[in-house]
Write a protein that holds these residues in place. Sequence first.
Motif, PDB file in Angstrom:
ATOM      1  N   ARG A 133      21.197 124.065  90.836  1.00  0.00           N
ATOM      2  CA  ARG A 133      21.300 123.073  91.912  1.00  0.00           C
ATOM      3  C   ARG A 133      19.933 122.467  92.167  1.00  0.00           C
ATOM      4  O   ARG A 133      18.914 123.010  91.755  1.00  0.00           O
ATOM      5  CB  ARG A 133      21.795 123.716  93.201  1.00  0.00           C
ATOM      6  CG  ARG A 133      23.195 124.261  93.098  1.00  0.00           C
ATOM      7  CD  ARG A 133      23.622 124.919  94.395  1.00  0.00           C
ATOM      8  NE  ARG A 133      24.870 125.619  94.192  1.00  0.00           N
ATOM      9  CZ  ARG A 133      26.044 125.176  94.584  1.00  0.00           C
ATOM     10  NH1 ARG A 133      26.124 124.019  95.208  1.00  0.00           N
ATOM     11  NH2 ARG A 133      27.126 125.871  94.365  1.00  0.00           N
TER      12      ARG A 133
ATOM     13  N   GLN B 179      17.644 120.501  95.477  1.00  0.00           N
ATOM     14  CA  GLN B 179      17.636 120.214  96.906  1.00  0.00           C
ATOM     15  C   GLN B 179      16.247 119.774  97.329  1.00  0.00           C
ATOM     16  O   GLN B 179      15.250 120.143  96.687  1.00  0.00           O
ATOM     17  CB  GLN B 179      18.079 121.416  97.726  1.00  0.00           C
ATOM     18  CG  GLN B 179      17.064 122.527  97.829  1.00  0.00           C
ATOM     19  CD  GLN B 179      17.537 123.641  98.741  1.00  0.00           C
ATOM     20  OE1 GLN B 179      18.614 124.189  98.556  1.00  0.00           O
ATOM     21  NE2 GLN B 179      16.718 123.981  99.716  1.00  0.00           N
TER      22      GLN B 179
ATOM     23  N   ASP C 170      11.923 122.382 101.394  1.00  0.00           N
ATOM     24  CA  ASP C 170      11.598 122.709 102.778  1.00  0.00           C
ATOM     25  C   ASP C 170      10.591 123.855 102.764  1.00  0.00           C
ATOM     26  O   ASP C 170      10.235 124.390 101.706  1.00  0.00           O
ATOM     27  CB  ASP C 170      12.856 123.048 103.587  1.00  0.00           C
ATOM     28  CG  ASP C 170      13.603 124.249 103.052  1.00  0.00           C
ATOM     29  OD1 ASP C 170      12.991 125.099 102.358  1.00  0.00           O
ATOM     30  OD2 ASP C 170      14.811 124.354 103.320  1.00  0.00           O
TER      31      ASP C 170
ATOM     32  N   MET D 194      11.518 117.567  95.292  1.00  0.00           N
ATOM     33  CA  MET D 194      12.796 118.232  95.064  1.00  0.00           C
ATOM     34  C   MET D 194      12.596 119.534  94.281  1.00  0.00           C
ATOM     35  O   MET D 194      11.786 119.588  93.360  1.00  0.00           O
ATOM     36  CB  MET D 194      13.727 117.320  94.270  1.00  0.00           C
ATOM     37  CG  MET D 194      14.074 116.006  94.950  1.00  0.00           C
ATOM     38  SD  MET D 194      15.173 116.187  96.379  1.00  0.00           S
ATOM     39  CE  MET D 194      16.657 116.799  95.581  1.00  0.00           C
TER      40      MET D 194
ATOM     41  N   ASP E 177      23.187 114.646  92.336  1.00  0.00           N
ATOM     42  CA  ASP E 177      22.684 114.701  93.708  1.00  0.00           C
ATOM     43  C   ASP E 177      22.288 113.309  94.198  1.00  0.00           C
ATOM     44  O   ASP E 177      22.627 112.912  95.321  1.00  0.00           O
ATOM     45  CB  ASP E 177      21.482 115.648  93.790  1.00  0.00           C
ATOM     46  CG  ASP E 177      20.791 115.596  95.135  1.00  0.00           C
ATOM     47  OD1 ASP E 177      21.371 116.101  96.125  1.00  0.00           O
ATOM     48  OD2 ASP E 177      19.671 115.040  95.214  1.00  0.00           O
TER      49      ASP E 177
ATOM     50  N   ARG F  34      23.948 111.614  97.429  1.00  0.00           N
ATOM     51  CA  ARG F  34      23.147 111.396  98.651  1.00  0.00           C
ATOM     52  C   ARG F  34      22.722 109.953  98.841  1.00  0.00           C
ATOM     53  O   ARG F  34      22.423 109.544  99.957  1.00  0.00           O
ATOM     54  CB  ARG F  34      21.892 112.283  98.632  1.00  0.00           C
ATOM     55  CG  ARG F  34      22.175 113.746  98.839  1.00  0.00           C
ATOM     56  CD  ARG F  34      20.922 114.572  99.099  1.00  0.00           C
ATOM     57  NE  ARG F  34      19.859 114.373  98.133  1.00  0.00           N
ATOM     58  CZ  ARG F  34      18.599 114.036  98.458  1.00  0.00           C
ATOM     59  NH1 ARG F  34      18.236 113.859  99.711  1.00  0.00           N
ATOM     60  NH2 ARG F  34      17.692 113.886  97.514  1.00  0.00           N
TER      61      ARG F  34
END
Length: 165
Positions: free
Chosen positions: A8, A10, A13, A52, A110, A114
């Motif tokens: 995956r 994302q 963070d 990312m 993705d 998004r």
Amino acid sequence: MPDHPDIRVQPIDASLRSALLELAVHEAQYDFVGPIAVSLVDAEACEGSEPMAILRDGAPIGFYRLEYRPRSIADMDFERATVGLRSFFIDARWQGQGLGARALAAALADLAQRHPQMRDVVLTVNLRNTAALALYRRAGFRETGGLYHGGRSGPQHVMLCALPL
């Protein structure tokens, strides 16, 4: 360990940052991609850039950044809504297992999910980086016919790929 790990992507963070800083490529690959520490700080500082993470079963194994100002990729304008991709890499410990292709497919999916307004992805790849060039071609990227000469390691192909609808 599963035969087909979950791959995956994302946005990065704070919980992923320290693990990402442990990633590296083989020494010879630094001609084509900068160290993660430099790329991550630059992506976090640049407006219009999104760092990312590439995750394997939830753990970081790679990195890339999205550029929502695609002109920054190849110093050219694009006819359709385009996002740039740069600094794509899989950690040296995970290379050679087909994870790069799966990660690139996850990145494109993705983006389409998004950012449905985006139609194309642009990137540059050094003419000498034959492994990356083969990966991008298999993923559906095509050379535009132009070369970008602003890279630190020599000329680069400018490549475009339509996002899945």
